[in-house]
Motif scaffolding. Structure first.
Motif, PDB file in Angstrom:
ATOM      1  N   ALA A  11       0.828  -1.208   0.000  1.00 23.51           N
ATOM      2  CA  ALA A  11       0.000   0.000   0.000  1.00 23.51           C
ATOM      3  C   ALA A  11       0.861   1.256   0.000  1.00 23.51           C
ATOM      4  O   ALA A  11       0.558   2.236  -0.697  1.00 23.51           O
ATOM      5  N   LEU A  12       1.946   1.242   0.763  1.00 21.47           N
ATOM      6  CA  LEU A  12       2.862   2.385   0.754  1.00 21.47           C
ATOM      7  C   LEU A  12       3.497   2.563  -0.618  1.00 21.47           C
ATOM      8  O   LEU A  12       3.709   3.703  -1.075  1.00 21.47           O
ATOM      9  N   LEU A  13       3.810   1.455  -1.275  1.00 24.91           N
ATOM     10  CA  LEU A  13       4.386   1.523  -2.618  1.00 24.91           C
ATOM     11  C   LEU A  13       3.402   2.175  -3.593  1.00 24.91           C
ATOM     12  O   LEU A  13       3.776   3.052  -4.391  1.00 24.91           O
ATOM     13  N   ALA A  84      -2.454  -1.734 -11.417  1.00 29.81           N
ATOM     14  CA  ALA A  84      -1.343  -1.904 -12.353  1.00 29.81           C
ATOM     15  C   ALA A  84      -1.637  -1.205 -13.683  1.00 29.81           C
ATOM     16  O   ALA A  84      -0.749  -0.584 -14.279  1.00 29.81           O
ATOM     17  N   LEU A  85      -2.882  -1.287 -14.140  1.00 27.83           N
ATOM     18  CA  LEU A  85      -3.258  -0.596 -15.373  1.00 27.83           C
ATOM     19  C   LEU A  85      -3.172   0.916 -15.203  1.00 27.83           C
ATOM     20  O   LEU A  85      -2.739   1.632 -16.111  1.00 27.83           O
ATOM     21  N   PHE A  86      -3.581   1.404 -14.040  1.00 26.29           N
ATOM     22  CA  PHE A  86      -3.465   2.842 -13.780  1.00 26.29           C
ATOM     23  C   PHE A  86      -2.006   3.287 -13.862  1.00 26.29           C
ATOM     24  O   PHE A  86      -1.687   4.327 -14.457  1.00 26.29           O
ATOM     25  N   SER A 131       7.150  11.602 -13.240  1.00 21.00           N
ATOM     26  CA  SER A 131       5.799  11.067 -13.419  1.00 21.00           C
ATOM     27  C   SER A 131       5.829   9.640 -13.959  1.00 21.00           C
ATOM     28  O   SER A 131       5.061   8.782 -13.511  1.00 21.00           O
ATOM     29  N   VAL A 132       6.722   9.395 -14.909  1.00 21.43           N
ATOM     30  CA  VAL A 132       6.858   8.027 -15.427  1.00 21.43           C
ATOM     31  C   VAL A 132       7.280   7.072 -14.319  1.00 21.43           C
ATOM     32  O   VAL A 132       6.759   5.951 -14.195  1.00 21.43           O
ATOM     33  N   THR A 133       8.228   7.514 -13.484  1.00 22.69           N
ATOM     34  CA  THR A 133       8.679   6.674 -12.371  1.00 22.69           C
ATOM     35  C   THR A 133       7.531   6.373 -11.417  1.00 22.69           C
ATOM     36  O   THR A 133       7.380   5.239 -10.939  1.00 22.69           O
ATOM     37  N   GLY A 134       6.715   7.397 -11.125  1.00 20.53           N
ATOM     38  CA  GLY A 134       5.555   7.168 -10.277  1.00 20.53           C
ATOM     39  C   GLY A 134       4.608   6.147 -10.865  1.00 20.53           C
ATOM     40  O   GLY A 134       4.075   5.290 -10.145  1.00 20.53           O
ATOM     41  N   GLY A 135       4.401   6.205 -12.171  1.00 20.52           N
ATOM     42  CA  GLY A 135       3.546   5.221 -12.809  1.00 20.52           C
ATOM     43  C   GLY A 135       4.111   3.815 -12.728  1.00 20.52           C
ATOM     44  O   GLY A 135       3.378   2.850 -12.481  1.00 20.52           O
ATOM     45  N   VAL A 136       5.422   3.688 -12.893  1.00 18.82           N
ATOM     46  CA  VAL A 136       6.050   2.362 -12.803  1.00 18.82           C
ATOM     47  C   VAL A 136       5.936   1.809 -11.387  1.00 18.82           C
ATOM     48  O   VAL A 136       5.649   0.624 -11.177  1.00 18.82           O
ATOM     49  N   VAL A 137       6.159   2.676 -10.380  1.00 16.91           N
ATOM     50  CA  VAL A 137       6.056   2.237  -8.985  1.00 16.91           C
ATOM     51  C   VAL A 137       4.624   1.813  -8.667  1.00 16.91           C
ATOM     52  O   VAL A 137       4.392   0.789  -8.009  1.00 16.91           O
ATOM     53  N   LEU A 138       3.649   2.599  -9.135  1.00 15.41           N
ATOM     54  CA  LEU A 138       2.252   2.231  -8.908  1.00 15.41           C
ATOM     55  C   LEU A 138       1.909   0.916  -9.594  1.00 15.41           C
ATOM     56  O   LEU A 138       1.212   0.067  -9.025  1.00 15.41           O
ATOM     57  N   ALA A 139       2.404   0.728 -10.812  1.00 14.36           N
ATOM     58  CA  ALA A 139       2.152  -0.524 -11.527  1.00 14.36           C
ATOM     59  C   ALA A 139       2.780  -1.711 -10.792  1.00 14.36           C
ATOM     60  O   ALA A 139       2.186  -2.788 -10.719  1.00 14.36           O
ATOM     61  N   ALA A 140       3.970  -1.513 -10.220  1.00  8.63           N
ATOM     62  CA  ALA A 140       4.613  -2.590  -9.470  1.00  8.63           C
ATOM     63  C   ALA A 140       3.779  -2.967  -8.252  1.00  8.63           C
ATOM     64  O   ALA A 140       3.593  -4.157  -7.948  1.00  8.63           O
ATOM     65  N   LEU A 143       0.834  -5.022  -9.438  1.00  7.64           N
ATOM     66  CA  LEU A 143       1.198  -6.393  -9.809  1.00  7.64           C
ATOM     67  C   LEU A 143       1.443  -7.254  -8.575  1.00  7.64           C
ATOM     68  O   LEU A 143       1.077  -8.443  -8.546  1.00  7.64           O
ATOM     69  N   ILE A 144       2.069  -6.675  -7.561  1.00  7.64           N
ATOM     70  CA  ILE A 144       2.270  -7.426  -6.315  1.00  7.64           C
ATOM     71  C   ILE A 144       0.927  -7.788  -5.700  1.00  7.64           C
ATOM     72  O   ILE A 144       0.714  -8.910  -5.220  1.00  7.64           O
ATOM     73  N   THR A 145      -0.017  -6.847  -5.732  1.00  9.26           N
ATOM     74  CA  THR A 145      -1.351  -7.134  -5.215  1.00  9.26           C
ATOM     75  C   THR A 145      -2.037  -8.210  -6.028  1.00  9.26           C
ATOM     76  O   THR A 145      -2.725  -9.079  -5.476  1.00  9.26           O
ATOM     77  N   LEU A 146      -1.859  -8.182  -7.332  1.00  8.48           N
ATOM     78  CA  LEU A 146      -2.470  -9.189  -8.200  1.00  8.48           C
ATOM     79  C   LEU A 146      -1.957 -10.581  -7.883  1.00  8.48           C
ATOM     80  O   LEU A 146      -2.717 -11.555  -7.840  1.00  8.48           O
ATOM     81  N   VAL A 147      -0.662 -10.693  -7.628  1.00  6.25           N
ATOM     82  CA  VAL A 147      -0.052 -12.009  -7.407  1.00  6.25           C
ATOM     83  C   VAL A 147      -0.210 -12.477  -5.966  1.00  6.25           C
ATOM     84  O   VAL A 147      -0.494 -13.644  -5.702  1.00  6.25           O
TER      85      VAL A 147
END
Length: 209
Positions: A11-13, A84-86, A131-140, A143-147
């Motif tokens: 959640a912090l990520l 992850a899509l967001f 902003s791109v980095t924030g999107g990658v971190v949010l996507a990560a 994905l962790i939540t998905l798995v």
């Protein structure tokens, strides 16, 4: 690492990724200079000026955090997929926003002088990469939540249970019903009036000794 702690760190990520994207959206991404115009001008363009998609998806990612805690099982995994899509959408929209055609369209809306200059000079800084980095971190985080999200605990169920009286459970902490006062605790005047009426003041109200 316990499942609860893993959920908290994820959640912090997600919060960090959304926060980075929102922070970058308000900063200047591109500075455009039209030196060949009649009057040389310079225009600073923020991430929001170039398009509100990234910031809108970042807000959606923050809203997904509440669902991350409120859901469980497969529903939580689906929430992770959405997060992850967001994140992926933030990264894509941020990279697309700094393209020359997008920047020219944004500055043309601010000043007609830029529309008269076919080749304005553009200085792109690194806020779009934040902003791109924030999107990658949010996507990560998504994905962790998905798995892993289906293994995490849900919200505490103690508030879902009714009160002990409503659920039929015996109350162990209930206060005891006070006993009848002992004869020695009764006012002497009351005892005397009972004797006058022919009553036995030592007898209980239900007639038992």
């Amino acid at each position: 690492m316990t499942p609860g702690r893993e959920r908290g760190l994820t959640a912090l990520l997600c919060a960090a990724g959304s926060g980075l994207a929102l922070l970058a959206a308000g900063r200047t991404w591109v500075t455009v200079r039209a030196g060949d115009a009649i009057t040389p001008v310079a225009q600073s363009v923020s991430g929001r000026d170039l398009g509100g998609t990234a910031s809108a998806l970042a807000l959606a990612g923050l809203a997904g955090l509440a669902a991350l805690f409120a859901t469980s099982g497969r529903v939580r995994a689906a929430v992770g997929a959405l997060i992850a899509l967001f994140g992926g959408g933030i990264a894509y929209a941020s990279a697309l926003a700094v393209q020359r055609s997008q920047v020219r369209s944004a500055v043309a809306d601010k000043s007609t002088l830029f529309s008269l200059n076919p080749h304005p000079a553009m200085d792109v800084n690194l806020w779009w990469m934040v902003s791109v980095t924030g999107g990658v971190v949010l996507a990560a985080g998504g994905l962790i939540t998905l798995v892993r999200g289906a293994r995490w605990p849900g919200m505490s169920a103690r508030y879902d249970r009714g009160t002990p009286a409503a659920s039929g459970e015996d109350r162990t902490d209930a206060e005891p019903i006070p006993d009848e006062p002992a004869p020695s605790d009764v006012d002497p005047a009351v005892l005397w009036r009972s004797f006058d009426r022919g009553e036995d003041p030592t007898a209980s109200r239900d007639g038992r000794p």
